[in-house]
Scaffold this motif. Structure first.
Motif, PDB file in Angstrom:
ATOM      1  N   VAL A  94     -14.341  10.900   9.674  1.00 57.98           N
ATOM      2  CA  VAL A  94     -13.034  11.547   9.686  1.00 57.98           C
ATOM      3  C   VAL A  94     -13.086  12.682  10.712  1.00 57.98           C
ATOM      4  O   VAL A  94     -13.922  13.589  10.611  1.00 57.98           O
ATOM      5  CB  VAL A  94     -12.646  12.060   8.286  1.00 57.98           C
ATOM      6  CG1 VAL A  94     -11.381  12.911   8.343  1.00 57.98           C
ATOM      7  CG2 VAL A  94     -12.453  10.882   7.338  1.00 57.98           C
ATOM      8  N   GLY A 112      -6.503   8.329  -0.479  1.00 61.73           N
ATOM      9  CA  GLY A 112      -6.596   6.967  -1.016  1.00 61.73           C
ATOM     10  C   GLY A 112      -7.434   6.891  -2.269  1.00 61.73           C
ATOM     11  O   GLY A 112      -7.261   5.989  -3.090  1.00 61.73           O
ATOM     12  N   MET A 113      -8.353   7.820  -2.446  1.00 62.20           N
ATOM     13  CA  MET A 113      -9.282   7.713  -3.547  1.00 62.20           C
ATOM     14  C   MET A 113      -8.630   7.973  -4.895  1.00 62.20           C
ATOM     15  O   MET A 113      -9.224   7.732  -5.932  1.00 62.20           O
ATOM     16  CB  MET A 113     -10.472   8.666  -3.342  1.00 62.20           C
ATOM     17  CG  MET A 113     -11.229   8.432  -2.053  1.00 62.20           C
ATOM     18  SD  MET A 113     -11.748   6.719  -1.835  1.00 62.20           S
ATOM     19  CE  MET A 113     -13.288   6.734  -2.734  1.00 62.20           C
ATOM     20  N   PRO A 142      -4.067   6.861   3.965  1.00 59.96           N
ATOM     21  CA  PRO A 142      -4.302   6.690   5.403  1.00 59.96           C
ATOM     22  C   PRO A 142      -5.151   5.465   5.740  1.00 59.96           C
ATOM     23  O   PRO A 142      -5.898   4.963   4.905  1.00 59.96           O
ATOM     24  CB  PRO A 142      -5.044   7.968   5.790  1.00 59.96           C
ATOM     25  CG  PRO A 142      -5.679   8.448   4.527  1.00 59.96           C
ATOM     26  CD  PRO A 142      -4.772   8.026   3.416  1.00 59.96           C
ATOM     27  N   LEU A 143      -5.026   5.019   6.995  1.00 59.21           N
ATOM     28  CA  LEU A 143      -5.751   3.834   7.468  1.00 59.21           C
ATOM     29  C   LEU A 143      -6.922   4.249   8.361  1.00 59.21           C
ATOM     30  O   LEU A 143      -6.917   5.331   8.938  1.00 59.21           O
ATOM     31  CB  LEU A 143      -4.799   2.938   8.264  1.00 59.21           C
ATOM     32  CG  LEU A 143      -3.512   2.534   7.551  1.00 59.21           C
ATOM     33  CD1 LEU A 143      -2.624   1.709   8.489  1.00 59.21           C
ATOM     34  CD2 LEU A 143      -3.814   1.736   6.289  1.00 59.21           C
ATOM     35  N   ARG A 180       0.838  -1.204   0.000  1.00 62.28           N
ATOM     36  CA  ARG A 180       0.000   0.000   0.000  1.00 62.28           C
ATOM     37  C   ARG A 180       0.869   1.248   0.000  1.00 62.28           C
ATOM     38  O   ARG A 180       1.826   1.342   0.783  1.00 62.28           O
ATOM     39  CB  ARG A 180      -0.886  -0.003   1.246  1.00 62.28           C
ATOM     40  CG  ARG A 180      -1.905   1.145   1.339  1.00 62.28           C
ATOM     41  CD  ARG A 180      -2.759   0.910   2.573  1.00 62.28           C
ATOM     42  NE  ARG A 180      -3.707   1.953   2.882  1.00 62.28           N
ATOM     43  CZ  ARG A 180      -5.016   1.888   2.625  1.00 62.28           C
ATOM     44  NH1 ARG A 180      -5.501   0.841   2.002  1.00 62.28           N
ATOM     45  NH2 ARG A 180      -5.829   2.847   2.988  1.00 62.28           N
ATOM     46  N   THR A 192      -5.963  14.375  10.598  1.00 58.90           N
ATOM     47  CA  THR A 192      -7.287  13.803  10.849  1.00 58.90           C
ATOM     48  C   THR A 192      -7.156  12.283  10.844  1.00 58.90           C
ATOM     49  O   THR A 192      -6.183  11.740  10.322  1.00 58.90           O
ATOM     50  CB  THR A 192      -8.283  14.192   9.742  1.00 58.90           C
ATOM     51  OG1 THR A 192      -7.753  13.767   8.488  1.00 58.90           O
ATOM     52  CG2 THR A 192      -8.548  15.682   9.727  1.00 58.90           C
ATOM     53  N   ARG A 201     -16.127   8.972   0.441  1.00 61.80           N
ATOM     54  CA  ARG A 201     -16.235   7.704  -0.291  1.00 61.80           C
ATOM     55  C   ARG A 201     -17.619   7.129  -0.006  1.00 61.80           C
ATOM     56  O   ARG A 201     -17.983   6.961   1.154  1.00 61.80           O
ATOM     57  CB  ARG A 201     -15.160   6.718   0.181  1.00 61.80           C
ATOM     58  CG  ARG A 201     -15.343   5.330  -0.425  1.00 61.80           C
ATOM     59  CD  ARG A 201     -14.264   4.347  -0.016  1.00 61.80           C
ATOM     60  NE  ARG A 201     -14.452   3.855   1.336  1.00 61.80           N
ATOM     61  CZ  ARG A 201     -13.624   3.015   1.950  1.00 61.80           C
ATOM     62  NH1 ARG A 201     -12.521   2.612   1.329  1.00 61.80           N
ATOM     63  NH2 ARG A 201     -13.850   2.596   3.163  1.00 61.80           N
ATOM     64  N   LEU A 241      -1.626  12.958   7.854  1.00 62.04           N
ATOM     65  CA  LEU A 241      -2.762  13.875   8.014  1.00 62.04           C
ATOM     66  C   LEU A 241      -2.988  14.176   9.498  1.00 62.04           C
ATOM     67  O   LEU A 241      -2.641  13.376  10.361  1.00 62.04           O
ATOM     68  CB  LEU A 241      -4.047  13.257   7.446  1.00 62.04           C
ATOM     69  CG  LEU A 241      -4.093  12.963   5.952  1.00 62.04           C
ATOM     70  CD1 LEU A 241      -5.401  12.262   5.597  1.00 62.04           C
ATOM     71  CD2 LEU A 241      -3.970  14.267   5.164  1.00 62.04           C
ATOM     72  N   GLU A 298     -16.975  -1.428   0.832  1.00 62.61           N
ATOM     73  CA  GLU A 298     -16.351  -0.792   1.983  1.00 62.61           C
ATOM     74  C   GLU A 298     -17.282   0.208   2.671  1.00 62.61           C
ATOM     75  O   GLU A 298     -18.344   0.545   2.158  1.00 62.61           O
ATOM     76  CB  GLU A 298     -15.058  -0.077   1.561  1.00 62.61           C
ATOM     77  CG  GLU A 298     -13.999  -0.988   0.964  1.00 62.61           C
ATOM     78  CD  GLU A 298     -14.233  -1.306  -0.495  1.00 62.61           C
ATOM     79  OE1 GLU A 298     -15.291  -0.931  -1.039  1.00 62.61           O
ATOM     80  OE2 GLU A 298     -13.351  -1.937  -1.099  1.00 62.61           O
ATOM     81  N   LYS A 319      -9.289  15.535  -0.065  1.00 60.05           N
ATOM     82  CA  LYS A 319      -9.185  15.286   1.371  1.00 60.05           C
ATOM     83  C   LYS A 319      -9.052  13.800   1.676  1.00 60.05           C
ATOM     84  O   LYS A 319      -8.777  13.414   2.780  1.00 60.05           O
ATOM     85  CB  LYS A 319     -10.401  15.851   2.104  1.00 60.05           C
ATOM     86  CG  LYS A 319     -10.388  17.369   2.160  1.00 60.05           C
ATOM     87  CD  LYS A 319     -11.327  17.885   3.220  1.00 60.05           C
ATOM     88  CE  LYS A 319     -10.648  17.911   4.582  1.00 60.05           C
ATOM     89  NZ  LYS A 319     -11.469  18.524   5.609  1.00 60.05           N
ATOM     90  N   PRO A 343      -6.950  -1.391   7.032  1.00 63.47           N
ATOM     91  CA  PRO A 343      -7.450  -1.205   5.668  1.00 63.47           C
ATOM     92  C   PRO A 343      -8.045  -2.534   5.211  1.00 63.47           C
ATOM     93  O   PRO A 343      -8.061  -3.505   5.977  1.00 63.47           O
ATOM     94  CB  PRO A 343      -6.186  -0.883   4.879  1.00 63.47           C
ATOM     95  CG  PRO A 343      -5.127  -1.673   5.569  1.00 63.47           C
ATOM     96  CD  PRO A 343      -5.521  -1.752   7.034  1.00 63.47           C
ATOM     97  N   SER A 344      -8.523  -2.605   3.988  1.00 65.05           N
ATOM     98  CA  SER A 344      -9.019  -3.869   3.466  1.00 65.05           C
ATOM     99  C   SER A 344      -7.845  -4.853   3.325  1.00 65.05           C
ATOM    100  O   SER A 344      -6.718  -4.441   3.035  1.00 65.05           O
ATOM    101  CB  SER A 344      -9.706  -3.638   2.125  1.00 65.05           C
ATOM    102  OG  SER A 344      -8.881  -2.862   1.277  1.00 65.05           O
ATOM    103  N   VAL A 347     -17.127   6.810   3.926  1.00 64.63           N
ATOM    104  CA  VAL A 347     -16.209   7.690   4.664  1.00 64.63           C
ATOM    105  C   VAL A 347     -16.781   9.106   4.647  1.00 64.63           C
ATOM    106  O   VAL A 347     -17.029   9.663   3.567  1.00 64.63           O
ATOM    107  CB  VAL A 347     -14.789   7.676   4.046  1.00 64.63           C
ATOM    108  CG1 VAL A 347     -13.858   8.628   4.798  1.00 64.63           C
ATOM    109  CG2 VAL A 347     -14.210   6.259   4.053  1.00 64.63           C
TER     110      VAL A 347
END
Ligand code: AMP
Ligand code: MG
Length: 315
Positions: free
Chosen positions: A93, A219-220, A56-57, A51, A110, A188, A108, A173, A216, A135-136, A176
């Motif tokens: 978040v 990961g996306m 972030p996790l 990853r 946050t 998300r 981050l 998932e 923000k 995470p996944s 978010v």
């Protein structure tokens, strides 16, 4: 590394206590957990998954009072969402507590926090006695794992332990939601729908609707959820015709279903969402070259489902 398979949450928790990482079932997808306060354990998550370290996790908790050790503050909109949707497939978040290592949040200030609903996830988190980051439990870029067998396929030999459970109920998932501004913003789409969120907070918005680049949510920006096969979005199933070794997944049948090497017809959107990632994995195993996915309306769970299908299709 020999990966231990177990059904015992207490045995799995012992690996966490020793600074190892453990895959465990949740209602969304299988997660890959490590002690939130142990930097070297968290580093193992990034290594095992491949990853990127700027992704972030999400912290996972069993009890609400653990929030205090994770978030510096819980703003009123976040409290409303906690009251309405915890435990469940929703990640909030929040401003991060300074004691959380920066590796967990990719630098981050946050942190995303979620309380899973799944009974085995809850037993496991309770046995760990501390929040985990998770995470996944897939290799980065692969479809998220909805079964323990899918976790083993990706991570066997790379992690200490897999806690076995049933297939994930939701199959997509968590949602978010950024709670650091005046109004909640969906970063998300996921298991809790926009409509459900608006029932309790009507001002809820979506970041960059229909688009992946929510700045923000770092990961996306990454390639996600992709099978090796090419994914094609099929807007009108009546026109969809098989090409080469192809597969079809959707709710309505296309006219020439017999030409597809593999197909899955789902009764409704929730069943489609539940089946998608597993279908992708099976298609890869069977050497399918093209997967046609029927487009659904972007309401309810359809919003998250179309988001995942678009990412898989690289749109
Ligand atoms: P995964 O754990 O693989 O489902 O990915 C977690 C997702 O949540 C990624 O898309 C992250 O970008 C997002 N996320 C996690 N923590 C934060 C955060 N503090 N701020 C914004 N997005 C986050
Ligand atoms: Mg993931």
């Amino acid at each position: 590394m020999n990966t231990k398979l177990t059904q015992s949450p207490t045995l799995a928790a012992r690996y966490i206590a020793h600074g190892e990482v453990v895959a465990f079932p949740t209602e969304t997808v299988y997660g890959l957990g490590a002690n939130l306060f142990n930097e070297s354990a968290i580093r193992k998550i990034f290594e095992a998954k491949g990853r990127p370290t700027d992704n972030p996790l999400i912290a996972h908790i069993a009890e609400l009072d653990q929030l205090r050790s994770i978030a510096r503050e819980v703003p009123p909109i976040a409290q409303t969402l906690v009251d309405a949707f915890f435990p469940g497939p929703l990640t909030l978040v929040l401003p991060k507590h300074e004691q959380i290592p920066l590796i967990a949040t990719a630098g981050l200030n946050t942190i995303g926090v979620r309380m899973p609903q799944h009974p085995i996830a809850r037993q496991f988190l309770t046995a760990c006695g501390m929040p985990l980051v998770a995470p996944s439990a897939n290799l980065s870029g692969r479809p998220s794992p909805t079964t323990w067998q899918a976790v083993r396929e990706d991570l066997n030999g790379r992690i200490a332990c897999i806690l076995k459970g049933d297939p994930a109920k939701v199959g997509l998932e968590s949602t978010v939601v950024d709670c650091t501004g005046k109004a909640p913003v969906i970063l998300r789409a996921g298991g809790v729908t926009l409509e459900q969120l608006r029932e309790v907070l009507p001002e809820t918005e979506i970041a960059n609707p229909g688009h992946a680049e929510a700045p923000k949510s770092p990961g996306m920006k990454y390639r996600h959820y992709s099978p090796d096969a090419r994914v094609v979005i099929s807007i009108f199933p009546q026109f969809t015709a098989p090409v080469g070794d192809s597969a079809y997944i959707g709710i309505d049948p296309p006219p020439r279903l017999d030409g597809f090497k593999k197909f899955l017809l789902c009764r409704e959107v929730a069943e489609y969402a539940h089946a998608l990632f597993q279908f992708f994995r099976e298609c890869d195993e069977e050497g399918i070259q093209t997967i046609f996915c029927q487009a659904v309306q972007e309401k309810g769970l359809g919003l998250a489902l179309m988001d995942r299908i678009r990412r898989a299709a690289h749109e």
